[in-house]
Design an enzyme around this catalytic site. Structure first.
Site, short mmCIF file in Angstrom:
data_model
loop_
_atom_site.label_atom_id
_atom_site.label_comp_id
_atom_site.label_asym_id
_atom_site.label_seq_id
_atom_site.Cartn_x
_atom_site.Cartn_y
_atom_site.Cartn_z
N ARG A 60 33.79 65.67 33.04
CA ARG A 60 34.70 66.84 32.67
C ARG A 60 34.54 67.78 33.67
O ARG A 60 35.85 68.46 34.21
CB ARG A 60 34.32 67.53 31.52
N HIS A 64 38.01 69.15 35.99
CA HIS A 64 38.25 70.72 35.95
C HIS A 64 38.18 71.12 37.27
O HIS A 64 38.85 72.08 37.60
CB HIS A 64 37.36 71.32 35.02
N ASN A 92 36.37 76.74 30.57
CA ASN A 92 35.18 76.35 31.17
C ASN A 92 33.61 76.72 30.71
O ASN A 92 32.54 76.57 30.96
CB ASN A 92 35.08 76.39 33.02
N HIS A 189 37.94 60.93 27.31
CA HIS A 189 37.46 61.52 26.02
C HIS A 189 36.69 60.76 25.25
O HIS A 189 35.97 61.00 24.11
CB HIS A 189 38.75 61.91 25.33
#
Length: 318
Positions: A60, A64, A92, A189
């Site tokens: 992740r 990001h 975040n 995911h």
């Protein structure tokens, strides 16, 4: 200067010089830091042995990073003075495992100082996070440079779990990523955990006439409502992203087809024939999902950043 000569000069710069400045390479550190990949992989393994949430966090984190200013390690920078950095922006706040990158950087600096960018370490760590979770291995193109700018305000550009399909499509398209990339990367995911706040919109006050999103399997929705009541005040409450939350597999797609997805953004992948067909394809064939995921991860990891330096400390600009 003749127009022909000028045109030839422009062509030279565009075809020869510019790619050499920006192109990434699988062999970028072969001579300057040959042990780089084994060092990063070791740190990811050690951290995962102590904390099973590390792989999801690293994957992740890389996503990001790349979606804000390109893959330049800006997500790693700490807030300083009056500047609030990306890692402290609302989307975040739940990012963690930055220490894994710090540990890898420290080990690398002791072996090949001032050579390897933090952005490259993060890209490698994301790959190793997938591998340590039982997923595929791939060659990571390297040669990124670290950026000096990190602003929490820019994290609003990140695709939100509440996004509908058109919002997702626009977000990915702006970064040169296709619908195929969108569906493949959503498979990430399969690792991780979702906090209640990211899916409350589906299980409470869904719209003016329904409390629960009707696309959710009723028993699954009921279980989510038990974990996340309407006025939830339980810190860190939430749900695993799929039934095998520490294993990189295609369970995410199977659950999505069964009405057991977590985010609105997940459910939106079933809203068009093309993306629904891809979801079905990946649900039925794990090796096809893995192949597509690798291709899209490599593509995403090459979103150009404006970095110009190699940080000695991943949390601070030089």
């Amino acid at each position: 200067m003749s127009s022909l000569f000028f045109t030839s000069l422009l062509l030279f710069f565009s075809l020869v010089l510019l790619p050499s400045l920006n192109a990434l390479s699988h062999h970028y550190y072969d001579h300057t830091c040959p042990n780089l990949e084994s060092i990063v992989a070791r740190e990811v393994r050690l951290a995962t042995a102590n904390d099973k949430t590390v792989p999801a966090a690293l994957l992740r984190m890389h996503f990001h990073d790349c979606f804000i200013r390109g893959c330049d390690g800006s997500v790693l920078l700490d807030s300083k003075g009056k500047n609030t950095a990306e890692k402290d922006g609302p989307p975040n706040i739940s990012l963690h495992a930055f220490y894994v990158i710090d540990n890898a950087k420290k080990a690398i600096e002791s072996t090949c100082p001032g050579v390897v960018s933090c952005a490259d370490i993060l890209a490698l760590a994301a790959r190793d996070a997938v591998v340590v979770s039982g997923g595929p291995h791939w060659e990571v193109p390297k040669g990124r440079k670290d950026g000096r700018i990190s602003k929490a305000s820019e994290t609003r550009q990140l695709p939100a779990p509440t996004f509908n399909f058109s919002q997702l499509q626009q977000s990915f398209s702006q970064r040169g990523l296709s619908l195929h990339d969108l569906v493949a990367l959503s498979g990430g995911h399969t690792l991780g955990f979702a906090h209640c706040s990211s899916f409350q919109n589906r299980i409470h006050n869904f719209n003016s006439s329904l409390d629960v999103d009707p696309s959710l399997d009723p028993s699954f929705a009921a279980s989510l409502r038990r974990v996340c009541p309407a006025r939830n005040k339980v810190k860190n409450a939430g749900s695993a992203m799929d039934s095998s939350t520490t294993v990189f597999d295609n369970a995410y797609y199977k659950l999505l087809l069964d009405g057991k997805s977590i985010f609105s953004s997940d459910q939106s992948l079933l809203s068009t024939p093309k993306t629904k067909a891809l979801v079905s394809k990946f649900a039925n064939e794990q090796h096809l999902f893995e192949k597509a995921f690798v291709k899209s991860m490599v593509k995403m990891s090459q979103i150009a950043g404006a970095g110009q330096e190699v940080r000695l400390n991943c949390r601070l600009v030089r």
